[in-house]
Design a protein around this motif. Structure first.
Motif, mmCIF file in Angstrom:
data_model
loop_
_atom_site.group_PDB
_atom_site.id
_atom_site.type_symbol
_atom_site.label_atom_id
_atom_site.label_comp_id
_atom_site.label_asym_id
_atom_site.label_seq_id
_atom_site.Cartn_x
_atom_site.Cartn_y
_atom_site.Cartn_z
ATOM 1 N N VAL A 1 57.088 10.023 36.640
ATOM 2 C CA VAL A 1 57.212 11.264 38.315
ATOM 3 C C VAL A 1 57.799 12.413 37.828
ATOM 4 O O VAL A 1 57.688 14.200 38.147
ATOM 5 C CB VAL A 1 56.379 11.008 39.644
ATOM 6 C CG1 VAL A 1 56.810 11.846 40.431
ATOM 7 C CG2 VAL A 1 55.821 10.066 38.855
ATOM 8 N N LEU A 2 59.590 11.956 37.626
ATOM 9 C CA LEU A 2 60.266 13.426 37.708
ATOM 10 C C LEU A 2 59.812 14.076 36.134
ATOM 11 O O LEU A 2 61.156 14.705 35.807
ATOM 12 C CB LEU A 2 60.992 12.687 37.886
ATOM 13 C CG LEU A 2 62.147 12.294 38.857
ATOM 14 C CD1 LEU A 2 63.388 11.460 38.835
ATOM 15 C CD2 LEU A 2 61.426 13.280 39.650
ATOM 16 N N GLY A 3 59.112 13.922 35.488
ATOM 17 C CA GLY A 3 58.714 14.239 33.830
ATOM 18 C C GLY A 3 59.867 13.684 32.542
ATOM 19 O O GLY A 3 59.690 14.925 31.626
ATOM 20 N N ALA A 4 60.172 13.193 33.019
ATOM 21 C CA ALA A 4 61.160 12.454 31.859
ATOM 22 C C ALA A 4 60.416 12.104 30.774
ATOM 23 O O ALA A 4 59.336 11.482 30.625
ATOM 24 C CB ALA A 4 61.759 10.799 32.467
ATOM 25 N N GLY B 1 67.601 18.605 33.279
ATOM 26 C CA GLY B 1 66.724 19.440 33.012
ATOM 27 C C GLY B 1 65.423 19.340 32.038
ATOM 28 O O GLY B 1 65.166 18.480 31.568
ATOM 29 N N GLU B 2 64.980 20.462 31.405
ATOM 30 C CA GLU B 2 63.827 19.891 30.539
ATOM 31 C C GLU B 2 64.502 19.408 29.426
ATOM 32 O O GLU B 2 65.258 19.896 28.594
ATOM 33 C CB GLU B 2 63.353 21.656 30.625
ATOM 34 C CG GLU B 2 61.496 21.652 29.478
ATOM 35 C CD GLU B 2 60.593 21.887 29.832
ATOM 36 O OE1 GLU B 2 60.058 21.766 29.284
ATOM 37 O OE2 GLU B 2 60.748 22.542 30.700
ATOM 38 N N GLY B 3 63.732 18.587 29.071
ATOM 39 C CA GLY B 3 64.105 17.461 27.560
ATOM 40 C C GLY B 3 65.205 16.688 27.403
ATOM 41 O O GLY B 3 65.837 15.876 26.759
ATOM 42 N N GLU B 4 66.063 16.713 29.039
ATOM 43 C CA GLU B 4 66.427 15.852 29.397
ATOM 44 C C GLU B 4 66.583 14.754 29.711
ATOM 45 O O GLU B 4 64.978 14.417 30.506
ATOM 46 C CB GLU B 4 67.799 15.674 30.420
ATOM 47 C CG GLU B 4 68.696 17.573 29.878
ATOM 48 C CD GLU B 4 69.571 17.532 28.673
ATOM 49 O OE1 GLU B 4 70.424 16.138 28.820
ATOM 50 O OE2 GLU B 4 69.701 18.405 28.102
#
Length: 152
Positions: free
Chosen positions: A99-102, A65-68
């Motif tokens: 790329v996955l937004g981590a 999830g976002e921020g995880e």
């Protein structure tokens, strides 16, 4: 080290290669081929080869999830360590996590794997927790890389 090839796990032979490295590095958490197939459906699994020789594997667990955090794990067989393969494999996996937004990256190392703990510390990971799973006796170490900058 220019002959290192990193490939996404695809097909039975690649699944078995990934499983072999995983089970050598973390024998208390040895996986069956069916369990590896299941993981391949949820995570990014890759193998690293020096020429045609299997030297390591990696896992990227995407953020939930976002921020995880994402989890990035690089494993190199003992006979192939200290040649730069782990660093290249880790950077490749870290790029995928980006790329996955981590924004935060974690890893997990079996506590007796001193090479793995040194490797993680050298890349800026700090220990966040040590634990033993219920009914088990092996100690695990969770580590976190506080910031995932464009350069790692």
């Amino acid at each position: 080290m220019t002959d290192l090839r990193i490939e996404a796990v695809d097909g039975e032979a690649a699944l078995e290669d990934w499983r072999h490295v995983h089970n050598v590095i973390v024998p208390p958490a040895a996986l069956s081929l069916e369990e590896v197939r299941e993981r391949a459906g949820r995570y990014r699994l890759e193998n690293a080869y020096a020429g045609d020789v299997l030297v390591g594997c990696s896992t990227v667990r995407p953020p939930q999830g976002e921020g995880e955090p994402a989890t990035v794990i690089a494993r190199v067989l003992p006979a192939h360590r200290r040649r730069g393969y782990g660093g290249a494999l880790y950077e490749h996996a870290l790029a995928h996590a980006r790329v996955l937004g981590a924004g935060v990256v974690e890893t997990c190392v079996l506590a007796v794997n001193e090479d793995g703990l040194r490797f993680a510390a050298a890349r800026g990971f700090v220990e966040t927790e040590r634990y033993v799973l219920d009914g088990e006796h092996d100690e695990w170490v969770d580590l976190r890389l506080a910031s995932v900058s464009p350069r790692g």
